[in-house]
Structures are given as structure tokens and as C-alpha cells.
Design a protein around this motif. Structure first.
Motif, mmCIF file in Angstrom:
data_model
loop_
_atom_site.group_PDB
_atom_site.id
_atom_site.type_symbol
_atom_site.label_atom_id
_atom_site.label_comp_id
_atom_site.label_asym_id
_atom_site.label_seq_id
_atom_site.Cartn_x
_atom_site.Cartn_y
_atom_site.Cartn_z
ATOM 1 N N ILE A 156 8.211 15.810 -16.520
ATOM 2 C CA ILE A 156 7.272 15.166 -17.445
ATOM 3 C C ILE A 156 5.853 15.385 -16.936
ATOM 4 O O ILE A 156 5.521 15.011 -15.818
ATOM 5 N N SER A 157 5.003 15.993 -17.761
ATOM 6 C CA SER A 157 3.605 16.237 -17.384
ATOM 7 C C SER A 157 2.699 15.097 -17.819
ATOM 8 O O SER A 157 1.842 14.642 -17.069
ATOM 9 N N SER A 158 2.872 14.647 -19.074
ATOM 10 C CA SER A 158 2.045 13.560 -19.588
ATOM 11 C C SER A 158 2.738 12.855 -20.744
ATOM 12 O O SER A 158 3.599 13.428 -21.412
ATOM 13 N N ALA A 201 13.248 21.687 -17.141
ATOM 14 C CA ALA A 201 13.650 20.576 -16.287
ATOM 15 C C ALA A 201 14.298 19.425 -17.048
ATOM 16 O O ALA A 201 15.149 18.724 -16.515
ATOM 17 N N VAL A 202 13.892 19.239 -18.304
ATOM 18 C CA VAL A 202 14.387 18.105 -19.085
ATOM 19 C C VAL A 202 14.417 18.481 -20.564
ATOM 20 O O VAL A 202 13.577 19.260 -21.026
ATOM 21 N N GLN A 233 3.886 10.952 -27.685
ATOM 22 C CA GLN A 233 3.648 12.376 -27.472
ATOM 23 C C GLN A 233 3.942 12.676 -26.007
ATOM 24 O O GLN A 233 3.381 12.038 -25.116
ATOM 25 N N VAL A 234 4.849 13.608 -25.789
ATOM 26 C CA VAL A 234 5.288 13.930 -24.436
ATOM 27 C C VAL A 234 5.058 15.411 -24.167
ATOM 28 O O VAL A 234 5.422 16.271 -24.975
ATOM 29 N N ASP A 235 4.445 15.696 -23.033
ATOM 30 C CA ASP A 235 4.267 17.072 -22.563
ATOM 31 C C ASP A 235 5.223 17.229 -21.383
ATOM 32 O O ASP A 235 5.152 16.462 -20.420
ATOM 33 N N MET A 246 5.986 22.223 -22.857
ATOM 34 C CA MET A 246 6.305 21.984 -24.243
ATOM 35 C C MET A 246 5.772 20.605 -24.614
ATOM 36 O O MET A 246 5.900 19.669 -23.838
ATOM 37 N N LYS A 247 5.183 20.486 -25.774
ATOM 38 C CA LYS A 247 4.645 19.211 -26.240
ATOM 39 C C LYS A 247 5.374 18.817 -27.513
ATOM 40 O O LYS A 247 5.496 19.628 -28.437
#
Length: 67
Positions: A29-31, A49-50, A42-44, A1-2
């Protein structure tokens, strides 16, 4: 999810580092991409998980306002 989060109070590279480090403490957290000029983070991430609220809480704990 972004997701893109509006964050008030970030003014420099040190602020960016604090926010990045705090968010990276969370699992899933991916990026992370921070645009200082737009005051956006901007969070991917994996929403299994979160949660977005957990991410926002981490940013708030560093002293920044989240919209």
C-alpha cells in the motif's frame, strides 16, 4: 496501481481511521485517501504485492459494504 472503491456505511472520522488502519496492514500500500462525502476510498498500491480483492476484504471485515 490506483483504484477508487465505493464504501457504504462510513459516517465519521472514526470510520475513516478504522478503514485506513485496516488497509495499511497489507503489504504494497503506497497511499490511502478517503472522501467521506463521496463514500470513496482511493488506494494506491502495488498489484504485485496485494490484490484489489484483498483490500476490499479488509474493508468488509470492518463492517462496511463495498461496491
Amino acid at each position: 496501481m490506483k483504484e477508487t472503491i465505493k464504501v457504504a456505511g462510513m459516517t465519521c472520522g472514526c470510520c475513516v481511521g478504522k478503514v485506513e488502519n485496516r488497509i495499511h496492514e497489507l503489504d504494497g500500500i503506497s497511499s490511502i485517501k478517503i472522501d467521506l462525502d463521496k463514500s470513496e476510498v482511493q488506494v494506491d498500491f502495488s498489484d504485485a504485492a496485494v490484490s484489489l480483492d484483498e483490500i476490499k476484504d479488509k474493508i468488509k471485515r470492518e463492517g462496511y459494504q463495498v461496491d
